[in-house]
Design a protein around this motif. Structure first.
Motif, PDB file in Angstrom:
ATOM      1  N   LEU A  62      -0.204  12.934   2.455  1.00 37.87           N
ATOM      2  CA  LEU A  62       0.194  11.396   2.369  1.00 37.87           C
ATOM      3  C   LEU A  62       0.856  10.994   3.723  1.00 37.87           C
ATOM      4  O   LEU A  62       0.724   9.943   4.319  1.00 37.87           O
ATOM      5  CB  LEU A  62       1.061  11.113   1.138  1.00 37.87           C
ATOM      6  CG  LEU A  62       1.483   9.517   1.076  1.00 37.87           C
ATOM      7  CD1 LEU A  62       0.242   8.594   0.936  1.00 37.87           C
ATOM      8  CD2 LEU A  62       2.002   9.259  -0.335  1.00 37.87           C
ATOM      9  N   SER A  70       0.313  17.416  -1.321  1.00 32.62           N
ATOM     10  CA  SER A  70       0.138  16.105  -1.490  1.00 32.62           C
ATOM     11  C   SER A  70       0.806  15.244  -0.739  1.00 32.62           C
ATOM     12  O   SER A  70       0.422  14.230  -0.309  1.00 32.62           O
ATOM     13  CB  SER A  70      -0.266  15.557  -2.669  1.00 32.62           C
ATOM     14  OG  SER A  70       0.965  16.010  -3.341  1.00 32.62           O
ATOM     15  N   ARG A  73       0.756  -1.290   0.099  1.00 30.30           N
ATOM     16  CA  ARG A  73      -0.116   0.134  -0.099  1.00 30.30           C
ATOM     17  C   ARG A  73       0.982   1.224  -0.004  1.00 30.30           C
ATOM     18  O   ARG A  73       0.849   2.216  -0.635  1.00 30.30           O
ATOM     19  CB  ARG A  73      -0.946  -0.146   1.387  1.00 30.30           C
ATOM     20  CG  ARG A  73      -1.780   0.953   1.468  1.00 30.30           C
ATOM     21  CD  ARG A  73      -2.659   0.802   2.785  1.00 30.30           C
ATOM     22  NE  ARG A  73      -2.726   2.026   3.344  1.00 30.30           N
ATOM     23  CZ  ARG A  73      -2.082   2.354   4.330  1.00 30.30           C
ATOM     24  NH1 ARG A  73      -1.129   1.720   4.777  1.00 30.30           N
ATOM     25  NH2 ARG A  73      -2.519   3.301   5.129  1.00 30.30           N
ATOM     26  N   ARG A  74       1.863   1.257   0.806  1.00 33.06           N
ATOM     27  CA  ARG A  74       2.761   2.310   0.888  1.00 33.06           C
ATOM     28  C   ARG A  74       3.521   2.688  -0.388  1.00 33.06           C
ATOM     29  O   ARG A  74       3.407   3.912  -0.857  1.00 33.06           O
ATOM     30  CB  ARG A  74       3.978   2.073   2.088  1.00 33.06           C
ATOM     31  CG  ARG A  74       3.307   2.378   3.363  1.00 33.06           C
ATOM     32  CD  ARG A  74       4.473   2.476   4.474  1.00 33.06           C
ATOM     33  NE  ARG A  74       4.106   2.566   5.682  1.00 33.06           N
ATOM     34  CZ  ARG A  74       4.472   3.022   6.715  1.00 33.06           C
ATOM     35  NH1 ARG A  74       5.721   3.566   6.583  1.00 33.06           N
ATOM     36  NH2 ARG A  74       4.033   3.158   7.914  1.00 33.06           N
ATOM     37  N   PHE A  89       2.679  19.417  -5.079  1.00 30.65           N
ATOM     38  CA  PHE A  89       3.639  18.352  -4.587  1.00 30.65           C
ATOM     39  C   PHE A  89       3.589  18.367  -2.990  1.00 30.65           C
ATOM     40  O   PHE A  89       3.571  17.258  -2.486  1.00 30.65           O
ATOM     41  CB  PHE A  89       4.979  18.341  -5.407  1.00 30.65           C
ATOM     42  CG  PHE A  89       5.703  17.104  -4.843  1.00 30.65           C
ATOM     43  CD1 PHE A  89       5.659  16.034  -5.209  1.00 30.65           C
ATOM     44  CD2 PHE A  89       6.582  17.281  -3.753  1.00 30.65           C
ATOM     45  CE1 PHE A  89       6.157  14.765  -5.035  1.00 30.65           C
ATOM     46  CE2 PHE A  89       7.429  16.165  -3.415  1.00 30.65           C
ATOM     47  CZ  PHE A  89       7.058  14.859  -4.045  1.00 30.65           C
ATOM     48  N   LEU A  93       1.892   9.607  -5.655  1.00 29.35           N
ATOM     49  CA  LEU A  93       2.782  10.858  -5.276  1.00 29.35           C
ATOM     50  C   LEU A  93       3.678  11.518  -6.277  1.00 29.35           C
ATOM     51  O   LEU A  93       3.690  12.626  -6.707  1.00 29.35           O
ATOM     52  CB  LEU A  93       3.062  10.866  -3.788  1.00 29.35           C
ATOM     53  CG  LEU A  93       4.016  12.089  -3.327  1.00 29.35           C
ATOM     54  CD1 LEU A  93       2.971  12.942  -2.883  1.00 29.35           C
ATOM     55  CD2 LEU A  93       4.758  11.693  -2.314  1.00 29.35           C
ATOM     56  N   GLN A  94       4.366  10.424  -6.516  1.00 35.19           N
ATOM     57  CA  GLN A  94       5.673  10.917  -7.490  1.00 35.19           C
ATOM     58  C   GLN A  94       4.912  11.184  -8.822  1.00 35.19           C
ATOM     59  O   GLN A  94       5.711  11.910  -9.613  1.00 35.19           O
ATOM     60  CB  GLN A  94       6.655   9.624  -7.633  1.00 35.19           C
ATOM     61  CG  GLN A  94       7.364   9.314  -6.135  1.00 35.19           C
ATOM     62  CD  GLN A  94       7.783  10.659  -5.584  1.00 35.19           C
ATOM     63  OE1 GLN A  94       8.248  11.283  -6.272  1.00 35.19           O
ATOM     64  NE2 GLN A  94       8.233  10.194  -4.383  1.00 35.19           N
ATOM     65  N   LEU A 130       0.927   4.104  -3.019  1.00 35.01           N
ATOM     66  CA  LEU A 130       0.561   5.392  -3.018  1.00 35.01           C
ATOM     67  C   LEU A 130       1.809   6.308  -3.227  1.00 35.01           C
ATOM     68  O   LEU A 130       1.764   7.362  -3.591  1.00 35.01           O
ATOM     69  CB  LEU A 130       0.109   5.531  -1.334  1.00 35.01           C
ATOM     70  CG  LEU A 130      -1.396   4.879  -1.116  1.00 35.01           C
ATOM     71  CD1 LEU A 130      -1.442   5.003   0.323  1.00 35.01           C
ATOM     72  CD2 LEU A 130      -2.449   5.682  -1.615  1.00 35.01           C
ATOM     73  N   ASP A 131       3.148   5.735  -2.865  1.00 33.80           N
ATOM     74  CA  ASP A 131       4.382   6.478  -3.465  1.00 33.80           C
ATOM     75  C   ASP A 131       4.224   6.848  -4.706  1.00 33.80           C
ATOM     76  O   ASP A 131       4.658   7.904  -5.248  1.00 33.80           O
ATOM     77  CB  ASP A 131       5.559   5.893  -2.854  1.00 33.80           C
ATOM     78  CG  ASP A 131       6.861   6.566  -3.020  1.00 33.80           C
ATOM     79  OD1 ASP A 131       6.901   7.761  -2.421  1.00 33.80           O
ATOM     80  OD2 ASP A 131       7.449   6.471  -3.778  1.00 33.80           O
ATOM     81  N   ILE A 142      -0.217   8.292   6.265  1.00 39.91           N
ATOM     82  CA  ILE A 142       0.546   6.908   6.787  1.00 39.91           C
ATOM     83  C   ILE A 142       0.746   7.085   8.340  1.00 39.91           C
ATOM     84  O   ILE A 142       0.578   6.263   8.954  1.00 39.91           O
ATOM     85  CB  ILE A 142       1.948   7.181   6.001  1.00 39.91           C
ATOM     86  CG1 ILE A 142       1.653   7.229   4.507  1.00 39.91           C
ATOM     87  CG2 ILE A 142       2.909   5.959   6.556  1.00 39.91           C
ATOM     88  CD1 ILE A 142       2.103   5.880   3.739  1.00 39.91           C
ATOM     89  N   GLN A 158       2.334  12.406  -9.592  1.00 40.52           N
ATOM     90  CA  GLN A 158       1.724  13.848  -9.777  1.00 40.52           C
ATOM     91  C   GLN A 158       0.429  13.835 -11.009  1.00 40.52           C
ATOM     92  O   GLN A 158      -0.074  12.917 -11.164  1.00 40.52           O
ATOM     93  CB  GLN A 158       2.493  15.053  -9.580  1.00 40.52           C
ATOM     94  CG  GLN A 158       3.256  15.054  -8.368  1.00 40.52           C
ATOM     95  CD  GLN A 158       2.447  15.743  -7.267  1.00 40.52           C
ATOM     96  OE1 GLN A 158       2.061  16.644  -7.380  1.00 40.52           O
ATOM     97  NE2 GLN A 158       2.379  14.756  -6.187  1.00 40.52           N
TER      98      GLN A 158
END
Lengths: 292, 197
Positions: free
Chosen positions: B187, B183, A169-170, B180, A177-178, A173-174, B191, A180
């Motif tokens: 995040l 967000s 999951r982490r 960025f 995020l990366q 989600l990363d 977490i 965008q």
């Protein structure tokens, strides 16, 4: 195989010009959900207009007509060599007609011969099955979204991801995020947990053959898929990375066995211009029906 | 909605701020990976191309010749701009570029060059190739077609009311940097609050 050639050209045309209904519904839903008067809403309105225009004009939704990926479910006995030759010819002709951009470059010389054919292009995946049906699915995957794909090897210290579902999951989600807005969000994730590096990425892409509104038969994965979408949309990245409520339209996850030493999570990102179609062919090669 | 007409003046560019929606009319020149690398390595612009006060469009259009032999743009959305991050600042500086159209945003060097030399980054909707192709009224010329191939060539396009959003302005702001950061913080918060099972 004249008829097969025509059928494949038509598959390419329609795939390039139209988003499938399940995807279109998700986009319409996100437009209704986005805050009025924002640049996120403006972007989705342009997207909606673009979908309409491309379909009406029968022209590419996106100028990056992408990597051409065929997934063929074939009955026992199909001549795969002839099929592949016909598929390459269909790609060449579809390129001449402007359904595909001249989009394939020799990686050594930088030359683009304008045919979209060369080593690895197009890509054909054959799967034999016991049914007499011949089904051909096509995904056109643009470079912008392909470039934001990511593969993680767990444990991953940067994200604090251990070798468990929470770790998966982490890192997923990363990846969101990366990415965008660079992958032309709102996007759709295809994820494979496990496998070797190549299989992981390959299987992550097969998830794009699933309908957006299906439900993963594995309850843990179904829950994770939903949670990834919800959390990603809470991050506020929004359409095109402009900020907003819609970051993802979907997330599809599959698992492959791994060797004890490896634990890969492979994430492929599909843009909103989600080009995926499929056809069932009769024995003469004519289109019997559309799969999406 | 703000209308912009090329060539752009420094003043027109300085008046823009992050979040502004604009309609661009006039001339834009496409340029992507091959062109940026070529200019960065000291290559000269082909005769007839002038980027001063102009706009570079990160785009590899689908262009065909119609029955009469004229070029016709059939799909023309933006490509991902970050690939030009190593080069863009220098091209803005050396060629007095006032606008860069693309998608996905750009990094700190471009952001700094926009501020220093008076340029803006104009975000078009990625994937919207048909809506944007409709804004292209004419292909004026094409350069480096043989050298770089069709998607990588410089296509000089006449556009009308081409929609875009200012996401990096000439005052040092970048929407991409802001989204960025926000967000990333969201995040991290998620977490931290989620149970580690």
């Amino acid at each position: 195989m004249h008829s097969l050639l025509e059928s494949l050209i038509e598959l390419i045309r329609r795939t390039s010009a139209e988003v499938p209904d399940d995807v279109h519904r998700a986009i319409v839903g996100s437009l209704e959900n986005e805050k009025k008067g924002t640049i996120a809403e403006s972007a989705l309105k342009i997207i909606e207009r673009n979908i309409d225009l491309a379909k009406r004009k029968s022209q590419p939704l996106c100028q990056d007509t992408g990597s051409v990926l065929f997934y063929v479910d074939a009955p026992i006995g199909l001549d795969q060599i002839t099929f592949a030759e016909t598929a390459r010819e269909a790609v060449k002709q579809a390129t001449k007609k402007g359904y595909l951009r001249q989009n394939s470059v020799d990686s050594l010389t930088g030359k683009n011969d304008g045919t979209n054919c060369g080593p690895g292009a197009p890509t054909l995946h054959f799967h034999q099955h016991r049914s007499p049906d011949l089904q051909v699915r096509l995904v056109l995957k643009g470079g912008g979204c392909e470039n934001v794909g990511a593969q993680y090897s767990l444990p991953d210290e940067a994200t604090g991801a251990n070798r468990d579902l929470n770790g998966c999951r982490r890192v997923i989600l990363d990846a969101v995020l990366q990415a965008q807005g660079k992958g032309c969000g709102p996007g759709i994730l295809g994820v494979c947990i496990g496998g070797d590096r190549a299989t992981g990425y390959e299987w992550s892409k097969t998830q794009f053959l699933r309908r957006l509104d299906d439900v993963n038969p594995v309850p843990e994965l179904a829950a994770l898929e939903q949670e990834i979408v919800k959390t990603s949309n809470d991050l506020g990245i929004g359409p095109m990375g402009f900020g907003g409520k819609t970051t993802l339209l979907g997330c599809k996850i599959v698992t492959a066995n791994r060797v004890p030493a490896s634990y890969f999570v492979s994430v492929s990102y599909m843009c909103w211009a989600y080009r995926r179609q499929g056809i069932t062919l009769d024995s003469s090669g004519a289109i019997q029906g559309w799969l999406y | 909605m703000i209308s912009l007409t090329t060539p752009l003046t420094a003043e027109a560019v300085r008046n823009l701020k992050v979040g502004d929606e604009v309609f661009i009319s006039g001339i834009v020149c496409t340029g992507r990976d091959a062109v940026h690398k070529y200019l960065h390595e000291g290559g000269a612009l082909p005769e007839g191309v002038n980027l001063s006060g102009g706009i570079i469009y990160h785009c590899g259009p689908v262009v065909i010749k119609d029955a009469a032999g004229a070029w016709k743009v059939v799909a023309a959305g933006p490509t991902t701009s970050t690939r030009e991050e190593p080069y863009q600042w220098q091209i803005i500086r050396d060629h007095q570029v006032r606008g860069v159209i693309g998608k996905g945003g750009m990094g700190p060097r471009t952001q700094a060059a926009c501020k220093e030399y008076g340029c803006v980054y104009l975000h078009a909707v990625g994937g919207a190739a048909q809506v944007l192709a409709e804004c292209v009224k004419r292909v004026r010329n094409v350069y480096f077609l043989e050298k770089f191939g069709s998607p990588e060539a410089i296509w000089e396009l006449e556009v009308e009311n081409f929609p875009a959003v200012v996401t990096i302005d000439a005052h040092g702001r970048s929407l991409h940097e802001e989204v960025f950061k926000a967000s990333n913080a969201a995040l991290s918060g998620h977490i931290a609050s989620a149970p580690a099972h």
